[in-house]
Scaffold this motif. Structure first.
Motif, short mmCIF file in Angstrom:
data_model
loop_
_atom_site.label_atom_id
_atom_site.label_comp_id
_atom_site.label_asym_id
_atom_site.label_seq_id
_atom_site.Cartn_x
_atom_site.Cartn_y
_atom_site.Cartn_z
N ASP A 80 -1.12 8.85 4.86
CA ASP A 80 -0.49 7.45 5.10
C ASP A 80 -0.54 7.33 6.84
N LYS B 58 0.72 -1.22 0.05
CA LYS B 58 -0.17 0.06 0.03
C LYS B 58 0.99 1.20 -0.15
N SER B 59 1.92 1.55 0.89
CA SER B 59 2.63 2.55 0.84
C SER B 59 3.62 2.67 -0.31
MG MG Z 1 3.53 1.83 5.55
#
Ligand code: MG
Ligand code: SF4
Length: 334
Positions: free
Chosen positions: A184, A46-47
């Protein structure tokens, strides 16, 4: 037009031992005024998906495939020389794309007054006088719920609580009228009550601003109240995607069902450790081309370790990649 459109994005990190396939064929869109949640454990990709989009991959990372568009403008690295891409992205970041990070202190300059840090981006991105910028800064601070903004403008970051600092970060993000805001894990560093307040603020703001918002988190509970749509990521892939209702009330993927069974409740005092499913995420180095969840899945069948599951469309908005939904596999869980 979508504020952000990502098609078939793949990202690899070159290492001595081979390529780590961190993002594998990921596609999604974010519309104006919409909040998309991207949910998965650490190592799900995801990041790295977001870093790929923002042009912030670390040195050995590279977008190997796919197209990225922001408000219709192509920002795919493959279509630019490295030098042109760098200058394009540095103008896009903090302008069309704003970021809200987990720890506000890494973003705020401790020796500059909050006012300066807020007024500067306003001056950089708008054709306004110093006085107009200050008035806009005060308005933004009020909008994100900071009391007596006229006074607080002259204070330093250390004079603000963690929750208030996160509000300042959100105000700075809004200062440039971005097309897309990427958050985030914006609330993990905060205690649960403050976390709920910051999420409330984001939910409230989404109706007032023209941006699309992406919330990245490992905790489905966090996105429950504010996301319109949710992508569940596992092993570098989006394994299920749907509206919040589809994901919460009609989940299809065994991994999504696992995540749902151990949601943290923002009202609870203690934070639960999230260990949804026994086992750990797959090693993305030389990952095999079959279901990434196969080693942890209670429902795994023979085919799961032979081929990548095909994506099945359950509605216009709901898709899932799992062999269980294949007509031939129905009822054959071993
Ligand atoms: Mg992350
Ligand atoms: Fe489980 Fe097979 Fe579905 Fe993968 S494809 S999630 S292993 S049932």
């Amino acid at each position: 037009m979508a504020m952000l459109e990502v098609n078939h994005l793949s990202t690899e990190f070159k290492t001595e031992n081979g390529a780590v396939k961190a993002v594998r064929d990921v596609s999604f869109k974010v519309e104006k005024g919409e909040v998309l949640g991207i949910v998965g454990e650490s190592g799900s990709g995801k990041s790295q998906t977001m870093f790929s989009i923002m042009g912030l991959l670390s040195g050995n990372g590279e977008v190997t495939e796919g197209d990225i568009k922001i408000d219709g403008k192509d920002i795919s690295p493959k279509n630019y020389s490295p030098k042109d891409y760098e200058s394009l992205m540095s103008s896009i970041r903090g302008n069309d794309m704003a970021m809200i990070f987990q720890d506000p202190m890494t973003f705020l300059n401790p020796v500059l007054k909050i006012g300066t840090q807020l007024i500067e981006p306003i001056l950089n991105h708008n054709d306004v006088s110093k006085q107009e910028a200050e008035a806009r800064a005060i308005e933004l601070m009020r909008k994100v719920g900071i009391p007596s903004p006229e006074t607080r403008l002259n204070q330093y970051p250390f004079e603000f609580s963690g929750g208030m600092r996160q509000r300042i970060i959100i105000a700075i993000a809004l200062a440039c009228n971005p097309k897309i805001i990427i958050a985030d894990e914006p609330t993990t560093a905060l205690d649960v009550t403050i976390q709920a307040q910051v999420l409330d603020l984001i939910a409230h703001l989404k109706d007032e601003i023209d941006s699309g918002i992406i919330m990245i988190t490992h905790d489905l509970g966090v996105v429950a109240s504010i996301c319109d749509r949710i992508n569940i990521m596992y092993g570098g892939k989006v394994v299920e995607s749907g509206t919040a209702d589809e994901i919460f009330y009609d989940p299809k993927h065994p991994y999504t069902i696992g995540l749902l069974s151990c949601i943290s409740n923002p009202e609870e005092k203690e934070k639960k450790e999230l260990h949804p499913i026994p086992g750990s995420p797959p090693d993305l180095l030389n990952i095999e081309n079959y279901c990434p969840f196969a080693d942890r899945c209670e429902k795994a069948m023979k085919i799961c370790k032979m081929r990548m599951p095909e994506e099945k469309q359950y509605s216009n908005t709901h898709t899932c990649s799992c062999w269980l939904s294949h007509p031939l596999a129905q009822g054959k869980g071993e």
